[in-house]
Design an enzyme around this catalytic site. Structure first.
Site, PDB file in Angstrom:
ATOM      1  N   GLU A   1       4.526  83.903  31.237  1.00  0.00           N
ATOM      2  CA  GLU A   1       6.237  84.046  31.177  1.00  0.00           C
ATOM      3  C   GLU A   1       6.322  85.311  31.878  1.00  0.00           C
ATOM      4  O   GLU A   1       5.689  86.246  31.994  1.00  0.00           O
ATOM      5  CB  GLU A   1       5.834  83.785  30.007  1.00  0.00           C
ATOM      6  CG  GLU A   1       6.113  82.687  28.993  1.00  0.00           C
ATOM      7  CD  GLU A   1       6.959  82.754  27.660  1.00  0.00           C
ATOM      8  OE1 GLU A   1       6.567  81.773  26.561  1.00  0.00           O
ATOM      9  OE2 GLU A   1       7.221  83.180  27.354  1.00  0.00           O
TER      10      GLU A   1
ATOM     11  N   CYS B   1      10.340  91.567  32.955  1.00  0.00           N
ATOM     12  CA  CYS B   1       9.494  91.622  31.343  1.00  0.00           C
ATOM     13  C   CYS B   1       8.100  90.331  31.955  1.00  0.00           C
ATOM     14  O   CYS B   1       8.421  89.693  32.254  1.00  0.00           O
ATOM     15  CB  CYS B   1      10.538  90.887  30.728  1.00  0.00           C
ATOM     16  SG  CYS B   1       8.849  91.415  28.900  1.00  0.00           S
TER      17      CYS B   1
ATOM     18  N   CYS C   1      -2.621  86.747  22.844  1.00  0.00           N
ATOM     19  CA  CYS C   1      -2.596  88.073  23.242  1.00  0.00           C
ATOM     20  C   CYS C   1      -4.193  87.607  22.349  1.00  0.00           C
ATOM     21  O   CYS C   1      -4.118  87.217  21.232  1.00  0.00           O
ATOM     22  CB  CYS C   1      -1.746  88.807  22.546  1.00  0.00           C
ATOM     23  SG  CYS C   1      -2.094  90.397  21.949  1.00  0.00           S
TER      24      CYS C   1
ATOM     25  N   CYS D   1       0.163  89.868  15.677  1.00  0.00           N
ATOM     26  CA  CYS D   1       0.828  90.300  15.126  1.00  0.00           C
ATOM     27  C   CYS D   1       1.487  88.830  14.435  1.00  0.00           C
ATOM     28  O   CYS D   1       1.684  87.797  14.917  1.00  0.00           O
ATOM     29  CB  CYS D   1       1.908  90.815  15.713  1.00  0.00           C
ATOM     30  SG  CYS D   1       1.124  92.360  16.773  1.00  0.00           S
TER      31      CYS D   1
ATOM     32  N   CYS E   1       4.520  87.198  16.212  1.00  0.00           N
ATOM     33  CA  CYS E   1       4.262  87.021  17.569  1.00  0.00           C
ATOM     34  C   CYS E   1       4.092  85.611  18.030  1.00  0.00           C
ATOM     35  O   CYS E   1       2.382  85.617  17.492  1.00  0.00           O
ATOM     36  CB  CYS E   1       3.578  88.326  17.927  1.00  0.00           C
ATOM     37  SG  CYS E   1       3.721  87.838  19.960  1.00  0.00           S
TER      38      CYS E   1
ATOM     39  N   LEU F   1       6.538  99.736  16.827  1.00  0.00           N
ATOM     40  CA  LEU F   1       6.240 100.553  15.052  1.00  0.00           C
ATOM     41  C   LEU F   1       6.694  99.217  13.964  1.00  0.00           C
ATOM     42  O   LEU F   1       5.507  98.602  13.268  1.00  0.00           O
ATOM     43  CB  LEU F   1       7.145 101.229  14.806  1.00  0.00           C
ATOM     44  CG  LEU F   1       6.407 102.525  13.910  1.00  0.00           C
ATOM     45  CD1 LEU F   1       5.446 103.059  14.361  1.00  0.00           C
ATOM     46  CD2 LEU F   1       7.602 103.729  14.186  1.00  0.00           C
TER      47      LEU F   1
ATOM     48  N   ASN G   1      13.358  86.839  16.230  1.00  0.00           N
ATOM     49  CA  ASN G   1      13.451  85.962  17.022  1.00  0.00           C
ATOM     50  C   ASN G   1      12.938  84.594  16.777  1.00  0.00           C
ATOM     51  O   ASN G   1      11.732  85.197  16.826  1.00  0.00           O
ATOM     52  CB  ASN G   1      13.266  86.005  18.612  1.00  0.00           C
ATOM     53  CG  ASN G   1      14.294  86.199  19.050  1.00  0.00           C
ATOM     54  OD1 ASN G   1      15.499  85.445  18.804  1.00  0.00           O
ATOM     55  ND2 ASN G   1      14.276  86.838  20.480  1.00  0.00           N
TER      56      ASN G   1
ATOM     57  N   CYS H   1       8.402  86.662  23.441  1.00  0.00           N
ATOM     58  CA  CYS H   1       7.281  86.756  24.247  1.00  0.00           C
ATOM     59  C   CYS H   1       6.561  85.871  23.809  1.00  0.00           C
ATOM     60  O   CYS H   1       6.481  85.423  22.764  1.00  0.00           O
ATOM     61  CB  CYS H   1       6.440  88.008  24.335  1.00  0.00           C
ATOM     62  SG  CYS H   1       5.506  88.570  23.157  1.00  0.00           S
TER      63      CYS H   1
HETATM   64  N1  SAH Z   1       1.832  93.520  23.308  1.00  0.00           N
HETATM   65  C1  SAH Z   1       2.916  94.274  22.918  1.00  0.00           C
HETATM   66  C2  SAH Z   1       3.691  94.299  24.273  1.00  0.00           C
HETATM   67  C3  SAH Z   1       4.304  93.010  24.348  1.00  0.00           C
HETATM   68  S1  SAH Z   1       5.367  92.372  23.282  1.00  0.00           S
HETATM   69  C4  SAH Z   1       3.846  94.848  21.974  1.00  0.00           C
HETATM   70  O1  SAH Z   1       3.187  94.746  21.238  1.00  0.00           O
HETATM   71  O2  SAH Z   1       4.223  96.058  22.647  1.00  0.00           O
HETATM   72  C5  SAH Z   1       6.527  93.215  23.851  1.00  0.00           C
HETATM   73  C6  SAH Z   1       7.586  93.374  21.823  1.00  0.00           C
HETATM   74  O3  SAH Z   1       8.370  92.175  21.472  1.00  0.00           O
HETATM   75  C7  SAH Z   1       7.518  93.705  21.025  1.00  0.00           C
HETATM   76  O4  SAH Z   1       7.557  94.751  20.146  1.00  0.00           O
HETATM   77  C8  SAH Z   1       6.758  92.686  20.369  1.00  0.00           C
HETATM   78  O5  SAH Z   1       6.916  92.643  19.219  1.00  0.00           O
HETATM   79  C9  SAH Z   1       8.098  92.358  20.604  1.00  0.00           C
HETATM   80  N2  SAH Z   1       8.389  90.803  19.604  1.00  0.00           N
HETATM   81  C10 SAH Z   1       7.020  89.928  19.626  1.00  0.00           C
HETATM   82  N3  SAH Z   1       7.686  88.783  19.066  1.00  0.00           N
HETATM   83  C11 SAH Z   1       8.400  88.609  18.881  1.00  0.00           C
HETATM   84  C12 SAH Z   1       9.906  88.043  17.915  1.00  0.00           C
HETATM   85  N4  SAH Z   1      10.010  86.790  17.700  1.00  0.00           N
HETATM   86  N5  SAH Z   1      11.540  88.883  18.445  1.00  0.00           N
HETATM   87  C13 SAH Z   1      11.623  89.892  18.366  1.00  0.00           C
HETATM   88  N6  SAH Z   1      11.104  90.707  19.041  1.00  0.00           N
HETATM   89  C14 SAH Z   1       9.608  89.962  19.206  1.00  0.00           C
HETATM   90 FE1  SF4 Z   2       0.328  90.701  20.851  1.00  0.00          FE
HETATM   91 FE2  SF4 Z   2       2.502  89.842  20.220  1.00  0.00          FE
HETATM   92 FE3  SF4 Z   2       1.284  91.751  18.515  1.00  0.00          FE
HETATM   93 FE4  SF4 Z   2       2.714  91.989  21.270  1.00  0.00          FE
HETATM   94  S1  SF4 Z   2       3.751  91.747  19.669  1.00  0.00           S
HETATM   95  S2  SF4 Z   2       0.006  92.768  20.306  1.00  0.00           S
HETATM   96  S3  SF4 Z   2       2.075  90.617  22.158  1.00  0.00           S
HETATM   97  S4  SF4 Z   2       0.906  89.606  18.623  1.00  0.00           S
END
Ligand code: SAH
Ligand code: SF4
Length: 359
Positions: free
Chosen positions: A95, A116, A123, A127, A130, A226, A301, A344
């Protein structure tokens, strides 16, 4: 595309193309001509590089490919956040998101169009909140696949992109070599010519790679996801924190600061009853103060199938006001694109699930 033994021209640095041309007995100025066809004129194939002798075009064709990636779905309208689902040559889906001009979040001017981009398929960092991590990790993207996201969106929309954030699917610092190669090409005047200060990498906290990035001469920006001000909170939602805890991460950020002029950004998703307490806000402001960092607050989100929710607007504003009271430069993103699953990984997941149910 990279066919078995061919490198894509969009993965090459000018100096590398120079060298290959010299080895083939061709004048090195051809390298500049070729890059101009690729990045300025954006020709669809090597055959269209009409000022090159047939001999050089045949040589290029034998050694290199010049691929584009296909857009398979678009969500969102012009003037809003638009999300694009792209299919790579091996069938994998990634994406990219195009964010219209809006108040600058990462230091760019307010009138910039931001893309973006994704850096991996899936990944590995898992997390808990995510969508990208939900189906695990498939592979790293190559430099040409990163660059091609930008080229595909510019060509589909006719718009010029002037700001780039590595915040799509994947962990950029886990694919550091290809990401840095792509950034060199994006930054180069013979390439996409986007200034380093308009390029932001976001990381979930790979401390050793943050130190490596600090030693890179490019003045790109760094955002650190963070999402929790204590190990207790971070451990609950980000498995990476068990490998590099907050102190290890913050001291890597200190090291980064000692090498760079740009201010760091802390990304902080607000998740109801997880990380949105007054106490977390106070501790977050302490970390931000230590690193002279800005804070971007992002209301969570929702992802279908996951239990997390965003806090009420009142709670979001209170959290913000605690940071502001401590003089921390902080913004609260009143999320654009909430309605199109802009976070994402969400569009890909949805499409894959739909394809699976189709059989
Ligand atoms: N892996 C990297 C970059 C991709 S994620 C990282 O984690 O920083 C980019 C951002 O989107 C990160 O800050 C992540 O925590 C956030 N993100 C992921 N899922 C999300 C969600 N459901 N709602 C809002 N932000 C989200
Ligand atoms: Fe991977 Fe999503 Fe965590 Fe970023 S926020 S490191 S994309 S699992």
């Amino acid at each position: 595309m990279k066919t078995a033994d061919k490198t894509d021209l969009q993965s090459l640095l000018l100096s590398e193309l120079h060298e290959q041309l010299c080895n083939a007995g061709e004048p090195s100025y051809r390298a500049g001509q070729i890059m101009e066809w690729v990045y300025k004129k954006r020709v669809p194939s090597i055959g269209k590089m009409t000022n090159l002798p047939t001999r050089v075009r045949n040589w290029l064709d034998e050694k290199f490919s010049l691929s584009k990636i296909d857009i398979v779905r678009t969500l969102g309208a012009r003037d809003t956040t638009r999300k694009f689902l792209l299919r790579l040559s091996d069938g994998n889906l990634i994406e990219s998101v195009l964010i219209p001009a809006s108040p600058a979040l990462y230091g760019g001017r307010a009138d910039r169009r931001t893309i973006c981009v994704s850096t991996q398929v899936g990944c590995a960092y898992g997390c808990k909140f995510c969508a990208s991590g939900l189906e695990g990790f498939s592979r790293n993207l190559r430099a040409d696949e990163i660059i091609n996201q930008l080229i595909a969106l510019e060509s589909a929309t006719g718009e010029k992109i002037d700001n780039i954030v590595f915040m799509g699917m994947g962990e950029p610092l886990a694919n550091l070599q290809n990401v840095l190669r792509a950034i060199r090409i994006i930054n180069a005047d013979w390439g996409l010519n986007i200034g380093a200060r308009h390029i932001t990498i976001s990381t979930s906290g790979l401390a050793p790679q943050i130190r490596k990035l600090a030693e890179e001469p490019l003045q790109i920006r760094l955002a650190v996801s963070l999402h929790g001000a204590t190990d207790e909170v971070r451990n609950r939602i980000m498995p990476i924190n068990r490998r590099y805890n907050i102190e290890t991460l913050l001291s890597a950020c200190d090291y980064y600061n000692s090498h760079k002029k740009q201010r760091l950004t802390f990304e902080y998703i607000l998740i109801s009853d997880v990380n949105d307490s007054d106490e977390q806000a106070r501790l977050l402001s302490r970390h931000a103060h230590r690193l002279s960092a800005k804070v971007n607050l992002i209301p969570y989100n929702s992802v279908s199938g996951l239990p997390w929710r965003r806090p009420s607007e009142k709670r979001q504003e209170t959290f913000l006001s605690i940071l502001r009271a401590k003089d921390i430069p902080a913004t609260l993103r009143r999320e654009k694109g909430h309605d199109i699953d802009a976070a994402c990984g969400q569009l890909r997941l949805q499409t894959e699930r739909a394809e699976l149910t189709k059989g």
